[in-house]
Motif scaffolding. Structure first.
Motif, PDB file in Angstrom:
ATOM      1  N   ASP A  48       0.769   0.969  -4.450  1.00 58.07           N
ATOM      2  CA  ASP A  48      -0.429   1.551  -4.543  1.00 58.07           C
ATOM      3  C   ASP A  48      -0.062   3.226  -4.501  1.00 58.07           C
ATOM      4  O   ASP A  48      -0.790   3.893  -5.298  1.00 58.07           O
ATOM      5  CB  ASP A  48      -1.233   1.740  -3.480  1.00 58.07           C
ATOM      6  CG  ASP A  48      -2.026   0.119  -3.380  1.00 58.07           C
ATOM      7  OD1 ASP A  48      -2.103  -0.712  -4.510  1.00 58.07           O
ATOM      8  OD2 ASP A  48      -2.188  -0.528  -2.167  1.00 58.07           O
ATOM      9  N   ARG A  86      -7.184   1.509  -1.066  1.00 58.07           N
ATOM     10  CA  ARG A  86      -6.345   0.735  -0.328  1.00 58.07           C
ATOM     11  C   ARG A  86      -5.619   1.579   0.654  1.00 58.07           C
ATOM     12  O   ARG A  86      -5.299   1.450   1.761  1.00 58.07           O
ATOM     13  CB  ARG A  86      -5.615  -0.090  -1.060  1.00 58.07           C
ATOM     14  CG  ARG A  86      -6.237  -1.337  -1.529  1.00 58.07           C
ATOM     15  CD  ARG A  86      -5.412  -2.293  -2.621  1.00 58.07           C
ATOM     16  NE  ARG A  86      -4.083  -2.461  -2.338  1.00 58.07           N
ATOM     17  CZ  ARG A  86      -3.592  -3.421  -1.395  1.00 58.07           C
ATOM     18  NH1 ARG A  86      -4.700  -4.241  -1.000  1.00 58.07           N
ATOM     19  NH2 ARG A  86      -2.466  -3.646  -1.315  1.00 58.07           N
ATOM     20  N   ARG A 145       0.665  -1.257  -0.208  1.00 54.18           N
ATOM     21  CA  ARG A 145      -0.090   0.018   0.028  1.00 54.18           C
ATOM     22  C   ARG A 145       0.753   1.118  -0.077  1.00 54.18           C
ATOM     23  O   ARG A 145       0.558   2.226  -0.686  1.00 54.18           O
ATOM     24  CB  ARG A 145      -1.114   0.131   1.312  1.00 54.18           C
ATOM     25  CG  ARG A 145      -1.931  -1.069   1.184  1.00 54.18           C
ATOM     26  CD  ARG A 145      -2.863  -0.959   2.220  1.00 54.18           C
ATOM     27  NE  ARG A 145      -4.006  -2.165   2.382  1.00 54.18           N
ATOM     28  CZ  ARG A 145      -5.195  -2.125   2.647  1.00 54.18           C
ATOM     29  NH1 ARG A 145      -5.798  -0.862   2.927  1.00 54.18           N
ATOM     30  NH2 ARG A 145      -5.807  -3.264   2.728  1.00 54.18           N
ATOM     31  N   SER A 198      -6.431   1.656  -5.724  1.00 52.17           N
ATOM     32  CA  SER A 198      -4.994   1.838  -4.968  1.00 52.17           C
ATOM     33  C   SER A 198      -5.397   2.902  -3.846  1.00 52.17           C
ATOM     34  O   SER A 198      -4.893   2.845  -2.962  1.00 52.17           O
ATOM     35  CB  SER A 198      -3.976   2.222  -5.805  1.00 52.17           C
ATOM     36  OG  SER A 198      -3.488   0.788  -6.556  1.00 52.17           O
ATOM     37  N   GLY A 256      -4.652  -5.983  -6.570  1.00 52.95           N
ATOM     38  CA  GLY A 256      -3.792  -5.128  -5.537  1.00 52.95           C
ATOM     39  C   GLY A 256      -3.563  -6.349  -4.264  1.00 52.95           C
ATOM     40  O   GLY A 256      -2.394  -6.373  -3.693  1.00 52.95           O
ATOM     41  N   THR A 299       1.071   4.033  -7.870  1.00 61.14           N
ATOM     42  CA  THR A 299       0.028   3.758  -9.001  1.00 61.14           C
ATOM     43  C   THR A 299      -0.769   5.249  -8.731  1.00 61.14           C
ATOM     44  O   THR A 299      -1.154   5.856  -9.954  1.00 61.14           O
ATOM     45  CB  THR A 299      -1.112   2.711  -8.623  1.00 61.14           C
ATOM     46  OG1 THR A 299      -0.376   1.354  -8.673  1.00 61.14           O
ATOM     47  CG2 THR A 299      -2.230   2.525  -9.569  1.00 61.14           C
ATOM     48  N   SER A 351      -5.927   3.036 -10.112  1.00 62.56           N
ATOM     49  CA  SER A 351      -5.691   4.086  -9.239  1.00 62.56           C
ATOM     50  C   SER A 351      -6.983   4.126  -8.159  1.00 62.56           C
ATOM     51  O   SER A 351      -6.411   4.224  -6.986  1.00 62.56           O
ATOM     52  CB  SER A 351      -5.495   5.258  -9.885  1.00 62.56           C
ATOM     53  OG  SER A 351      -4.990   6.203  -9.112  1.00 62.56           O
TER      54      SER A 351
END
Length: 587
Positions: free
Chosen positions: A139, A325, A135, A322, A205, A142, A319
């Protein structure tokens, strides 16, 4: 929040409403820049639709014999001027939108770090490193790509599409309707894609996080895996994680193989219809040739922004997942409490404390203990008795489920969360961290105002003579890309940092148990120097530490079953006496 919250080994995922609020907050926090980008984009789009309009007028008036060659040249120059204006305005719109994106990304990165550091200790340990690292790295990367490229492109493309469609309707309603014919197709396939994409990318993810967790566990436990012959079992675990990630990736790939071909066909449809309908209308005298030319150019202008928007749709979905998250980290992070008073003294009181890890029975079961300022308390007992858990609660890493742990009348966990515990209670465990940066950076994080002489004195106190052999000494870079310290040096660095922080209480959780005997003896000497004149709570596996302590607390099954001096407990003939006889080989 999403179903990921039900998985005890993963952090939760923010729901759509939370994500929308967070996106609005990103825009509002830099509202002036956003308004500037919107203005530049609208001007660029206006300049873009003006050029085909003028070109269509040129064709119509030439066809009617209304223009001379000189007049055509002037109008052609105007068309060129509009094209140049669109180029420049679009360039500046992209420039300022990229700057806006970088500022938003900087705020997001700071928030991720803050929220990660604010995670309760039990959550950080429960979820492991894979989910958290994914994350905060993959993430965030991203979302960064979206803020830098996708978001500016899609925003500009959306404004251009709106202006082109408006210009097409103003040019001729029939041309405008032709422009709209592909929108139902794009809307239908887009809706089909969007209904499936969020969950698919969230699953992807999570699967990548599982791979990272499996690889990380394998790398860190390689020696244990080899020693116990667990290679085949660990290979199977990694293979399963990779297989899950592969299937998740195939799912998102399938979504893209449907989205892109259908949208490419939808792009070509309006241009073909305008040429067909416009051509028939021109033959019937209902539509001018200039209108057909301008309409065709508008349809051609629609292709590029729609292509850019749809090409970025995958990135936007990835995105969005992400971002959800990332925001999920904040759902279990805790805001620092506001303290209305400071500790009155250094006395630590533990009253009626019970504590359980998520999904487990109570580890501590009604602990009562007082640690007096300046005393040396040893905590002993069999493995699993709750000694380390008690140390974590004494240091404020975790808060008890019931009861309280207070220093000078203030809850230790609240004091730690508010950042006011660094100079009062410090926990030293078996793991010692060397952070990326210079040796000076590693030291001053404990005491930001410490000068070089204080730093060197603290290192000398723990016998860290190796400092003088480092290139650049305090300016030497440590960690990845710099000098790698061995276990003994890392512990000396930790202890010197503790000395600079100057806490009143040290909690030592078997801090030398992972070191070899020679290194452990050296570490013990360094620790003795740091322990001087401080309250010390030693969670000990060597009973010599208990022998030298002022008092000994004996734990069994989450309770303190004995408390007293070494001599008192030996004389009592209870659990501690049995441990002492076993330690001394007395049968």
């Amino acid at each position: 929040m999403s179903h990921d919250h039900d998985d005890p080994h993963r952090l939760p995922v923010a729901d759509r409403a939370t994500v929308r609020r967070a996106v609005r907050r990103l825009l509002v926090d830099d509202g002036r820049a956003m308004c500037g980008v919107l203005l530049l984009t609208c001007l660029a789009a206006l300049a873009g639709v003006a050029a085909p309009w003028y070109l269509g007028r040129i064709v119509t008036r030439v066809e009617n014999g209304e223009l001379t060659v000189g007049q055509v040249d002037v109008l052609a120059a105007a068309v060129l001027g509009f094209a140049l204006a669109q180029l420049l305005l679009t360039r500046f719109a992209r420039y300022f939108s990229h700057r806006f994106g970088e500022r938003a990304l900087a705020r997001l990165r700071e928030e991720v770090v803050d929220r990660t550091l604010a995670l309760p200790g039990r959550y950080a340990e429960r979820v492991g490193t894979g989910d958290l690292v994914t994350r905060s790295s993959l993430d965030v990367g991203t979302v960064a790509a979206t803020l830098r490229n996708a978001a500016p492109d899609v925003f500009i493309a959306a404004v251009q599409v709106l202006f082109v469609l408006g210009a097409a309707f103003l040019l001729d309603p029939l041309i405008g309707l032709c422009a709209l014919v592909s929108l139902p197709v794009v809307w239908a396939v887009g809706r089909w894609y969007l209904r499936r994409a969020r969950d698919a990318y969230l699953a992807e993810g999570a699967a990548y996080g599982g791979v990272a967790e499996a690889l990380n566990a394998t790398a860190h436990g390689a020696r244990t895996v080899e020693a116990f012959g667990l290679g085949a079992r660990q290979d199977l675990t990694v293979d399963r994680a990779i297989d899950t990630a592969y299937r998740a990736g195939v799912r998102t790939l399938f979504l893209r193989t449907v989205l892109f071909p259908v949208t490419e066909f939808a792009h070509a449809l309006p241009t073909a219809l305008v040429l067909l309908v416009g051509g028939l209308g021109y033959l019937d005298g209902a539509v001018g040739l200039g209108t057909v030319v301008a309409g065709s150019l508008y349809m051609w202008q629609l292709v590029d922004p729609l292509d850019r928007a749809l090409n970025w749709m995958e990135q936007l979905q990835r995105s969005g997942a992400s971002f959800a998250r990332i925001k999920g980290v904040g759902l279990v992070s805790e805001d620092p409490p506001v303290l209305d008073r400071r500790p009155s003294d250094d006395r630590i009181e533990v009253r009626g404390v019970r504590y359980a890890y998520p999904g487990s029975p109570d580890v501590l079961k009604g602990i009562d203990l007082v640690v007096r300022p300046g005393e040396r308390l040893a905590v002993v007992g069999p493995s699993g008795a709750g000694k380390s858990t008690l140390g974590r609660l004494l240091s404020g890493v975790d808060a008890p489920d019931t009861g309280h742990v207070r220093v000078g009348g203030v809850p230790v966990a609240d004091l730690a969360a508010a950042g006011g515990l660094g100079d009062r209670i410090v926990l030293i465990t078996q793991q010692h961290h060397v952070f990326m940066g210079t040796l000076r950076d590693n030291m001053t994080m404990a005491a930001p105002d410490a000068g070089d002489e204080e730093i060197l004195a603290a290192l000398a106190l723990v016998e860290a003579g190796w400092v003088h052999d480092l290139p650049g000494r305090l300016d030497c870079a440590l960690g990845a890309g710099g000098v790698e310290l061995d276990a003994a040096q890392a512990q000396q660095l930790t202890l010197a940092r503790v000395h600079l922080a100057d806490p009143h209480t040290l909690i030592l959780d078997e801090a030398t148990s992972l070191l070899d005997p020679t290194t452990a003896r050296q570490a013990e000497r360094a620790m003795a120097a740091v322990r001087s004149d401080r309250t010390v709570v030693s969670i000990a596996h060597r009973l010599q530490t208990a022998h030298d302590a002022d008092r000994v607390a004996v734990m069994e099954s989450g309770r303190i079953v004995e408390l007293g001096t070494h001599d008192e407990l030996v004389a009592a003939g209870g659990s501690y006496a049995a441990l002492w006889r076993s330690w001394n080989g007395e049968g």
